[in-house]
Motif scaffolding. Sequence first.
Motif, PDB file in Angstrom:
ATOM      1  N   ALA A   1      -2.706  85.114 -25.965  1.00  0.00           N
ATOM      2  CA  ALA A   1      -3.528  85.417 -26.628  1.00  0.00           C
ATOM      3  C   ALA A   1      -3.989  84.590 -28.070  1.00  0.00           C
ATOM      4  CB  ALA A   1      -2.570  87.061 -27.150  1.00  0.00           C
ATOM      5  N   SER A   2      -4.863  84.709 -28.837  1.00  0.00           N
ATOM      6  CA  SER A   2      -5.199  84.010 -29.902  1.00  0.00           C
ATOM      7  C   SER A   2      -3.385  83.780 -31.117  1.00  0.00           C
ATOM      8  CB  SER A   2      -6.174  84.789 -31.085  1.00  0.00           C
ATOM      9  OG  SER A   2      -6.135  86.417 -31.312  1.00  0.00           O
ATOM     10  N   ASP A   3      -3.284  85.121 -31.009  1.00  0.00           N
ATOM     11  CA  ASP A   3      -1.991  85.515 -31.920  1.00  0.00           C
ATOM     12  C   ASP A   3      -0.999  84.750 -31.375  1.00  0.00           C
ATOM     13  OD1 ASP A   3      -1.651  87.537 -30.684  1.00  0.00           O
ATOM     14  OD2 ASP A   3      -1.545  88.714 -32.286  1.00  0.00           O
TER      15      ASP A   3
ATOM     16  N   ARG B   1      -6.444  77.540 -24.246  1.00  0.00           N
ATOM     17  CA  ARG B   1      -5.426  78.515 -24.257  1.00  0.00           C
ATOM     18  C   ARG B   1      -4.595  78.511 -23.429  1.00  0.00           C
ATOM     19  NH1 ARG B   1      -9.451  83.033 -26.249  1.00  0.00           N
ATOM     20  NH2 ARG B   1      -7.630  83.705 -25.470  1.00  0.00           N
TER      21      ARG B   1
END
Length: 135
Positions: free
Chosen positions: A77-79, A113
Amino acid sequence: MTEEKPRLTAGWLALPVLICSLPACRHPAPRAAPGQERTVTASVSLPAGALVPSPRLIVGRVLAVEAAHGFVFVDLASDAPIGAVAEGTELIARTLDLHETGRLRASRYVRGRTLGTKIVSGQPSPGDEVVWLAP
């Protein structure tokens, strides 16, 4: 022709007074006496059955499973928390209805990612949510 001088009005005269008085509106916090430390304690009692945030943080989703070699690739996830992608961190794979499908161990393989993990137990499936139990 005569030139008129600009007239100072009450509004223009009040402006410097207003500007000079603004810093006076701020009240600094009281200082503790020498040798004494200020401590702030908050005691909050929650009612029974109150909702509290989960200690599990979402890391990402299972992209692919290589069951023959025991690898799972996770789309981060981006966070995603930094601590969750550290080598050796234990992660949990679960379905959307929160049933655990497997336990994973993060490897040092991180490309963009994508995180490579090793299956410790269970049988995670593509699309499963991957979470980390925050310390």
